[in-house]
Scaffold this active site. Structure first.
Site, PDB file in Angstrom:
ATOM      1  N   HIS A  11      -7.755  -4.985  -1.442  1.00 49.70           N
ATOM      2  CA  HIS A  11      -6.820  -4.440  -0.574  1.00 49.70           C
ATOM      3  C   HIS A  11      -6.010  -5.374   0.415  1.00 49.70           C
ATOM      4  O   HIS A  11      -4.615  -5.512  -0.071  1.00 49.70           O
ATOM      5  CB  HIS A  11      -7.184  -3.084  -0.049  1.00 49.70           C
ATOM      6  CG  HIS A  11      -6.084  -2.268   0.108  1.00 49.70           C
ATOM      7  ND1 HIS A  11      -5.355  -1.627  -0.804  1.00 49.70           N
ATOM      8  CD2 HIS A  11      -5.094  -1.803   1.202  1.00 49.70           C
ATOM      9  CE1 HIS A  11      -3.935  -1.078  -0.149  1.00 49.70           C
ATOM     10  NE2 HIS A  11      -4.335  -1.472   1.031  1.00 49.70           N
ATOM     11  N   ASP A  20      -9.275  -3.414  -5.558  1.00 49.14           N
ATOM     12  CA  ASP A  20      -8.847  -3.088  -4.576  1.00 49.14           C
ATOM     13  C   ASP A  20     -10.072  -2.005  -4.239  1.00 49.14           C
ATOM     14  O   ASP A  20      -9.668  -0.584  -4.992  1.00 49.14           O
ATOM     15  CB  ASP A  20      -7.347  -2.103  -5.042  1.00 49.14           C
ATOM     16  CG  ASP A  20      -6.825  -2.680  -3.538  1.00 49.14           C
ATOM     17  OD1 ASP A  20      -7.103  -1.978  -2.965  1.00 49.14           O
ATOM     18  OD2 ASP A  20      -4.976  -2.586  -3.472  1.00 49.14           O
ATOM     19  N   SER A  72       0.637  -1.434  -0.069  1.00 46.27           N
ATOM     20  CA  SER A  72      -0.181   0.055  -0.588  1.00 46.27           C
ATOM     21  C   SER A  72       0.678   1.624  -0.037  1.00 46.27           C
ATOM     22  O   SER A  72       1.679   1.388  -0.313  1.00 46.27           O
ATOM     23  CB  SER A  72      -1.463   0.062   0.973  1.00 46.27           C
ATOM     24  OG  SER A  72      -2.263   0.723   1.339  1.00 46.27           O
TER      25      SER A  72
END
Length: 709
Positions: A680, A645, A560
């Protein structure tokens, strides 16, 4: 086998993997230049067209990348299976959490043999009482490739439970209500809600929930619902008009108030409170939003405790009377704990006779217990050089028992009960690690590395006893360094698969987190963001110079915003790393931050800056990994993403890989793996997620010459 021969074989293996005539060539994404103009400047984006998951050409490209990755990694499949079996074998499949008491019931989470998902149960009055099933997520997940129960909330009479589910991994949850006595699911279905952000009123029929914008995925509206009525007539009680604010909702521990919290990402906080016994009343502001003022509150009896950064960079603790007509007068608040330059006040919990503070000093977590009657206080003592300790689930105001969690790089996650009167500490559970794990076989260390600007960066290190520290060992270096999020030196059973094969693991607690206090965060954001990247690179150089890492066996991993870190450091110092895993990486910083329709963008302006302002545009452009790709030799690179995501859109890593393919020199491998059914967090379930970990570990082990089965 001679270590040099082993390394040569590994290198030749990956070279062969990437160049064998029988394997397909890497996919080539077509160039379709698009001009992106903003007040900050103009750029050409050749791969903007990948920003459309409904385009068949996009899906075809991602599928081709997956096929290429699968072909290149085919020789490591046996190792992946070994690693997966190994990691799965460490999990106690028939397991349960330590029960906690809330009201009349004890609540517990169970796992069954072979079950991917948790089962939530409770027992009334005693742990010897019959077990009542609340939610069996294994049953609820049937027919879905992805499943996540986003939390539940039990009514005051213990009969009803609000719960919400996501079956897509887009973080748009659907809210339902279950009768825990009869098992009936009520007919109301409320889509697109925020996970866990709901609260019952005391009447056991009215509740509040947060609705999300389906485009930006921001929670922005609070509704009141009455059980048995059509959700279409639910009453809007609050709407957040400023899309730079995140919003949450919960019932406070004292049960007196329902709280709406508006938070401007590390800049501003505002609470609104409503007495839960008056659900049709009006939410009142505790203290109005004020730029630069962050606070959070706890309520007990006639007092609010306020953790605030008002004239206190590291936060101080104050108290205010339980009177919402006067809490807006900050001069009436009284200081309980002052600001301290060397101690960061991180969080708190309240009890009838005790106050518990979560603090940080010198980068380590501290738990402080204050007796409200005698005013005596103490710090709980921990002996590991690097560890994490945090306040646990303590729903009962009237207890003298503090539940807290503890873990270190050699100690599995542990649950303790601490008697705040007698000082007795009881280990309730240490998470079992099967497969012959013995914590005495591992060593953890803590060091401080002086960065290029003279700042000392903490580093937490773990390895198996006997692992050489003579400059010949492979090292995996991890960091995050954003949003003030601390990277805690906790335990990972999965990590043992690396440590047992000779890897050393190092966490760099770089600026951008809050490990060293609030200034640590402020010095790693906005126009100081490059400190984050420099810290990571300087730690890498220190690991090599101090012979933890072999110069040709240093690996890096981040996800991330940590994936942004990976992209930035390999643009800056690609020669340092043998291989890098960038998971769901945020790498197209400028384009994303210019598009306010993308989920979460507007709330991030205070983290990265608003690129519509030229000062921020130029600075962000100067480090954005996608924009700074150049003709140079990059490390071996494995990039992962999820098609659904909601935080880092799949097209960011896809575009980054496409551009790297045209620019990079040398023969190192470049791989993109897209999970076509996840978001995600990757695959759902406690076993499925291990397959992606096994792939990443096998990738690094092969490169390090440690890929023997």
């Amino acid at each position: 086998m001679n270590k040099h021969i082993t390394l040569l074989i590994a290198a030749l293996t990956l070279y062969t993997m990437a160049h064998a005539q029988t394997l397909p060539k890497p996919p080539v994404a077509p160039l379709k230049p698009r001009k992106i103009t903003s007040p900050g400047g103009t750029r050409i984006d050749n791969y903007y067209w990948l920003n459309n998951r409904d385009d068949k050409a996009v899906i075809s490209y991602l599928t081709a990348e997956n096929a290429y990755t699968e072909s290149v990694l085919a020789p490591q499949k046996a190792l992946e299976e070994t690693l997966f079996t190994e990691m799965k074998g460490r999990i106690k499949q028939q397991d349960q959490s330590v029960p906690y008491k809330d009201g009349a019931y004890y609540y517990q989470t169970n796992f069954v043999q072979g079950g991917e998902y948790p089962i939530y149960v409770r027992k009334k009055g005693s742990l010897d009482a019959p077990e009542e099933l609340m939610f069996d997520c294994n049953a609820l997940a049937k027919g879905h490739n992805y499943y996540n129960l986003g939390g539940y909330e039990v009514s005051d009479n213990d009969e009803l439970a609000i719960f919400c589910e996501d079956t897509v991994s887009r973080r748009l949850y659907t809210l339902r209500v279950k009768n825990l006595k009869t098992g009936q699911i009520y007919p109301e279905v409320i889509p697109n809600v925020e996970a866990g952000d709901f609260a019952w009123a005391t009447d056991n029929k009215t509740f509040f929930y947060v609705k999300k914008d389906v485009q930006t995925l921001l929670g922005y509206q609070v509704y009141r619902h009455v059980l048995g009525t059509d959700p279409k007539i639910d009453v809007l009680v609050y709407e957040e008009k400023d899309n730079q604010f995140y919003m949450s909702l919960y019932r406070m521990k004292s049960k007196k108030y329902v709280a709406i919290v508006s938070d401007h990402n590390g800049v501003t906080t505002e609470y609104r409170l409503l007495e839960a016994s008056k659900p049709t009343g009006t939410f009142k502001v505790f203290y109005p939003r004020e730029r630069g003022h962050e606070y959070d509150i706890q309520h007990i009896g006639s007092t609010f405790y306020v953790r605030t950064n008002y004239k206190a960079q590291n936060f101080r603790l104050m108290e205010a009377a339980d009177n919402l007509a006067t809490t807006t007068n900050r001069s009436a608040w009284k200081e309980v704990i002052p600001n301290r330059a060397d101690v960061f006040l991180q969080n708190m919990d309240v009890f009838t006779n005790h106050l518990v503070l979560g603090e940080r000093k010198d980068g380590l977590a501290k738990l402080r217990v204050i007796n409200q009657k005698t005013k005596a206080d103490e710090y709980l003592q921990f002996t590991d050089p690097a560890y994490v300790a945090g306040i646990g689930n303590n729903p009962d105001l009237n207890t003298n028992i503090l539940r807290f969690g503890y873990s270190s790089m050699t100690t599995p996650a542990s649950t303790f009960d601490y008697n705040m009167d007698t000082k007795a500490m009881t280990l309730m559970k240490e998470q079992p690690v099967l497969g012959g794990f013995d914590k005495t076989n591992y060593v953890s260390e803590r060091a401080f590395v002086t960065a290029r600007d003279g700042v000392n960066v903490p580093v937490s290190i773990v390895y198996r006893k006997g692992t050489p520290k003579d400059g010949t060992s492979p090292v995996l270096q991890y960091a995050y360094g954003s949003y003030g999020s601390n990277t805690e030196p906790g335990f990972s059973a999965n990590r043992l698969s690396l440590l047992d094969r000779g890897f050393i693991y190092a966490i760099a607690h770089i600026r951008g987190g809050q490990e060293m206090g609030r200034a640590w965060y402020d010095d790693g954001k906005l126009l100081k963001k490059k400190n984050t990247f420099n810290d990571f690179v300087d730690v890498s150089k220190w690991l090599i110079a101090n012979k933890y890492a072999a110069p040709d066996k240093l690996f890096a991993l981040g996800g991330s915003a940590g994936g942004l870190l990976m992209g930035a450091v390999i643009n800056q110092s690609p020669e340092l790393y043998r291989g890098v895993v960038a998971a769901v990486p945020f790498v197209d910083v400028v384009t994303t931050m210019l598009d306010e329709s993308i989920p979460l963008t507007t709330g991030e302006f205070e983290e990265w800056g608003n690129p519509k302002k030229k000062e921020y545009y130029d600075y962000m452009l100067s480090y954005s990994p996608y924009d700074q790709v150049s003709k140079q030799t990059y490390p071996n690179l494995l990039v992962t993403t999820g098609l659904h995501d909601s935080q880092v859109q799949y097209w960011e890593p896809a575009k980054w890989v496409a551009k790297l393919r045209t620019m990079k020199t040398g023969n190192n491998v470049l791989l993109l793996h897209t999970n076509m059914e996840a978001g995600h967090g990757g695959a759902s379930g406690r076993f499925n997620a291990l397959k992606e970990v096994a792939m990443e570990y096998a990738f690094m082990l092969q490169l390090a010459g440690k890929g023997e089965l």
